[in-house]
Each structure stands twice: as structure tokens, then as C-alpha cells.
Design a protein around this motif. Structure first.
Motif, PDB file in Angstrom:
ATOM      1  N   ALA A 195       6.056 -45.769   9.254  1.00 32.71           N
ATOM      2  CA  ALA A 195       5.247 -44.582   9.541  1.00 32.71           C
ATOM      3  C   ALA A 195       5.641 -43.422   8.641  1.00 32.71           C
ATOM      4  O   ALA A 195       4.790 -42.676   8.143  1.00 32.71           O
ATOM      5  N   ALA A 196       6.939 -43.246   8.397  1.00 38.11           N
ATOM      6  CA  ALA A 196       7.395 -42.187   7.500  1.00 38.11           C
ATOM      7  C   ALA A 196       6.914 -42.437   6.078  1.00 38.11           C
ATOM      8  O   ALA A 196       6.534 -41.498   5.357  1.00 38.11           O
ATOM      9  N   ALA A 197       6.907 -43.701   5.655  1.00 37.20           N
ATOM     10  CA  ALA A 197       6.432 -44.029   4.309  1.00 37.20           C
ATOM     11  C   ALA A 197       4.939 -43.768   4.178  1.00 37.20           C
ATOM     12  O   ALA A 197       4.469 -43.267   3.155  1.00 37.20           O
ATOM     13  N   ILE A 198       4.181 -44.081   5.218  1.00 36.20           N
ATOM     14  CA  ILE A 198       2.742 -43.816   5.204  1.00 36.20           C
ATOM     15  C   ILE A 198       2.471 -42.322   5.125  1.00 36.20           C
ATOM     16  O   ILE A 198       1.599 -41.857   4.382  1.00 36.20           O
ATOM     17  N   CYS A 199       3.242 -41.547   5.888  1.00 33.48           N
ATOM     18  CA  CYS A 199       3.095 -40.091   5.879  1.00 33.48           C
ATOM     19  C   CYS A 199       3.398 -39.516   4.496  1.00 33.48           C
ATOM     20  O   CYS A 199       2.763 -38.556   4.054  1.00 33.48           O
ATOM     21  N   GLU A 200       4.365 -40.087   3.812  1.00 31.66           N
ATOM     22  CA  GLU A 200       4.713 -39.626   2.472  1.00 31.66           C
ATOM     23  C   GLU A 200       3.676 -40.076   1.447  1.00 31.66           C
ATOM     24  O   GLU A 200       3.274 -39.299   0.570  1.00 31.66           O
ATOM     25  N   ALA A 201       3.213 -41.328   1.546  1.00 35.46           N
ATOM     26  CA  ALA A 201       2.301 -41.871   0.544  1.00 35.46           C
ATOM     27  C   ALA A 201       0.938 -41.199   0.577  1.00 35.46           C
ATOM     28  O   ALA A 201       0.297 -41.025  -0.469  1.00 35.46           O
ATOM     29  N   VAL A 222       8.860 -46.893   1.322  1.00 32.84           N
ATOM     30  CA  VAL A 222       9.802 -47.237   2.401  1.00 32.84           C
ATOM     31  C   VAL A 222      11.211 -47.106   1.849  1.00 32.84           C
ATOM     32  O   VAL A 222      11.587 -47.781   0.896  1.00 32.84           O
ATOM     33  N   LYS A 223      12.006 -46.243   2.456  1.00 29.96           N
ATOM     34  CA  LYS A 223      13.322 -45.932   1.896  1.00 29.96           C
ATOM     35  C   LYS A 223      14.319 -47.058   2.101  1.00 29.96           C
ATOM     36  O   LYS A 223      15.007 -47.470   1.186  1.00 29.96           O
ATOM     37  N   ARG A 224      14.445 -47.574   3.300  1.00 30.78           N
ATOM     38  CA  ARG A 224      15.418 -48.640   3.537  1.00 30.78           C
ATOM     39  C   ARG A 224      15.066 -49.335   4.846  1.00 30.78           C
ATOM     40  O   ARG A 224      14.680 -48.698   5.821  1.00 30.78           O
ATOM     41  N   GLY A 225      15.272 -50.651   4.837  1.00 35.68           N
ATOM     42  CA  GLY A 225      15.044 -51.404   6.059  1.00 35.68           C
ATOM     43  C   GLY A 225      13.568 -51.596   6.333  1.00 35.68           C
ATOM     44  O   GLY A 225      12.688 -51.124   5.603  1.00 35.68           O
ATOM     45  N   LYS A 226      13.287 -52.312   7.399  1.00 35.49           N
ATOM     46  CA  LYS A 226      11.911 -52.587   7.827  1.00 35.49           C
ATOM     47  C   LYS A 226      11.814 -52.315   9.313  1.00 35.49           C
ATOM     48  O   LYS A 226      12.099 -53.156  10.156  1.00 35.49           O
TER      49      LYS A 226
END
Length: 336
Positions: free
Chosen positions: A94-100, A84-88
């Protein structure tokens, strides 16, 4: 026109956030979907990689999306958080899940079948009722202690307090009597769920093989067979023991190795059952007499609870071997 290659879904109760990219990492979709729109959306998409956090409802969605032909992978939320880049926000998650989900070193959670999920519900409900039984017993002890009525330690001694109700004032007898009735009703429900688990154990070949390991009983065998029937996600037996939180927690820097207590991560319920099974083995060993083997040597050098953790770790490694190889425990013949 580019097609979706990877999609991250942030699960929720009603509104789901999805983040999809093509095979080059270009964002193609970033939107919200209502619960009833999720399957309709993915029915129209070509086969793609879908990542989700392993949370409530994730296994059900995983089975449904797999039925549509997609490659679905679940990840522990703690492993997704660093991406997760910044904030919640839902979009950031969803973007963090897609990257992970695309990381080669990511560890995934196997999607459980409906039968395995049903066994987990049995165990969780039984464990919940056992905790309630303890709360009721403690409440009975505390209330009757206010009037000088005391029983010895142990759940088996709580029933003896029922015979002492006559020593309580009239106003206090009714509420305490209701607690005793609630205790009996809870015991009946626990026995009913235990019978259901025993029936599941009788139908599971994997569970029966695991129960042949000393210290692994019916409860441990059924929950392990339902939680980790396939151990391909673990590289070795120690990784499986670490997943259960039975390995020391390292804290090393500057070339100095510091090994602390066990990490207590992973599945707390299985770890507790293995620990109790290890303690039972130690009690039997001390009752029957120590022998010249690993456990006896450990008991001579370490405290009882430390030896129990070490034995639970050893049991976890044996369980891993049984799940991987499909073997069965064969006791060693003692020398004459």
C-alpha cells in the motif's frame, strides 16, 4: 488539521490495506479495512488522489470511488513493484502504491466502464471455450489413435472420427462418445457467444470503424474498442504498438544497439488476433499475386511470420490513428 491528499489501496478479497499521506508526504493513515468499510471510509474523506493496482476488481472499485468524487488511477502491478522498499506485506504494498501514483512518469490504466467490462467477459469466455474445444479434440484424437484410428490434421477432420467409433472396443466407445457430445455442446456455446459479440459490434460505432482496416475483423475490432477506446495515455502510435508487445525488445549498452525479437508484453489476446489478421492478409496477397508495395517487398525479403509481425505492427499504428482521430479506412484507388 491536515487532510488526506494521496491514498494507496492494496486490494484483496476481504481485507484491504490503505496508506494515506497529506500533501507534504506525512503519513496520516495506515490501517486495514474490511470490504464493507471501504466506501464508508472514503465517503467521509475530501477529494483525494487514490492509487490502486490494475488487478481483479480494480475497475469496479475505481468506478465506485470515482462516483464519490475522488481521482482514481490504476497502475500495472509491474510498475509498482520497484517502489516496494523491503519485504512483501500488505502495508508495504500500500505504501508503494501511494508513492508510485504520485510519480509524473507513471503510466496509468484507464478505468473501464461496465459495458466495456461486459465485452471483455464475452471475449474471455469465448476464448476459454475455444481452448477447451482444442483440448477435447486432442483428447479424441489421442484416444482413438490407441486403436489405430487416425484422421488428417485440422479441426474440421475431427468429426470424421465419429464414423469410426465402431472400430473401437465396446468399453472404449462410451467415454469417446461422451467426448464427442461435449465437443458439440462446446461448439454450440462458442457460436452463441460469437452471436453476442456480433450484436455488440453492430451497436458500436468505434468497432465498426476499426473493422474497415484490412486484417481487423469483428473480434479484433470489438476487443480493441472495449480495451482501449481512449488512447490518450499513449504518446504516439509506436507506444501503442509497444503496449501490445509488437515492437523489438532492445538490449543496448556501451553505445552498441542490439535489437532482439518482439517483447510479447501487454495484451496477448489482441496481439494474437492482429497476427492472425496479418497472416490472412498475406495469404490473400499471395493468392491474388504480389504487387509493388510495402507488403510485397517485405515478403520478398523476410520470412512469412516475420512479415506478419511487421504487418501486425503496422495495423496497430493504424488502429491508434483511428482511435485518436475518429477516422475511417479509405482504400487507395489503384492506378489504371
Amino acid at each position: 488539521m491536515p487532510e488526506l491528499a494521496t491514498v494507496g489501496i492494496d486490494l484483496a478479497k476481504s481485507v484491504f490495506q490503505i496508506h494515506g499521506v497529506d500533501e507534504n508526504g506525512k503519513v496520516l493513515v495506515c490501517r486495514q479495512l474490511r470490504r464493507g468499510q471501504v466506501l464508508t471510509f472514503f465517503e467521509k474523506q475530501p477529494r483525494c488522489l487514490i492509487g490502486m493496482e490494475a488487478c481483479a476488481g480494480a475497475h469496479d472499485w475505481g468506478r465506485k470511488l470515482q462516483a464519490l468524487g475522488h481521482d482514481v488511477r490504476l497502475m500495472p502491478p509491474s510498475y509498482v513493484k520497484p517502489y516496494v522498499k523491503r519485504g512483501k506485506t500488505d502495508a508495504a504494498d500500500a505504501a508503494a502504491i501511494c508513492e508510485a501514483v504520485t510519480r509524473p512518469s507513471m503510466r496509468f490504466v484507464a478505468i473501464k466502464s461496465e459495458d466495456c467490462s461486459a465485452v471483455l467477459v464475452l471475449h474471455r469466455t469465448r476464448d476459454f471455450l475455444v481452448r477447451q474445444r482444442t483440448q477435447i479434440s486432442n483428447a479424441i484424437r489421442a484416444h482413438m489413435m490407441e486403436f489405430g484410428v487416425i484422421a488428417a490434421k485440422g479441426a474440421q477432420n475431427v468429426d470424421r472420427l465419429r464414423m469410426q467409433l465402431r472400430h473401437l472396443p465396446e468399453a472404449a466407445r462410451l467415454p469417446v462418445s461422451l467426448l464427442f457430445e461435449q465437443l458439440v455442446d462446446t461448439d454450440t456455446r462458442i457460436e452463441q457467444l460469437t452471436g453476442e459479440i456480433e450484436a455488440t459490434h453492430a451497436q458500436s460505432e468505434t468497432s465498426q470503424r476499426l473493422a474497415t482496416i484490412p486484417g481487423v475483423g469483428m473480434l479484433s475490432a470489438t476487443i480493441i474498442a472495449a480495451t482501449t477506446p481512449n488512447v490518450d495515455n499513449f504518446n504516439c502510435a509506436r507506444d501503442y504498438a509497444a503496449w501490445l508487445g509488437l515492437t523489438p525488445k532492445p538490449h543496448s549498452t556501451g553505445g552498441k544497439q542490439r535489437i532482439g525479437r518482439i517483447s510479447k508484453m501487454g495484451n496477448r489476446y489482441i496481439r494474437r488476433l492482429l497476427y492472425l489478421g496479418a497472416m490472412s492478409q498475406i495469404m490473400v496477397r499471395r493468392r491474388c499475386g504480389l504487387r509493388q508495395d510495402w507488403l510485397s517487398d517485405m515478403l520478398a525479403r523476410k520470412k512469412t511470420k516475420v512479415a506478419a509481425i511487421a504487418l501486425a505492427h503496422r495495423m496497430a499504428r493504424t488502429i491508434f490513428a483511428f482511435l485518436r482521430d475518429g477516422s475511417r479506412y479509405e482504400p487507395q484507388a489503384t492506378a489504371a
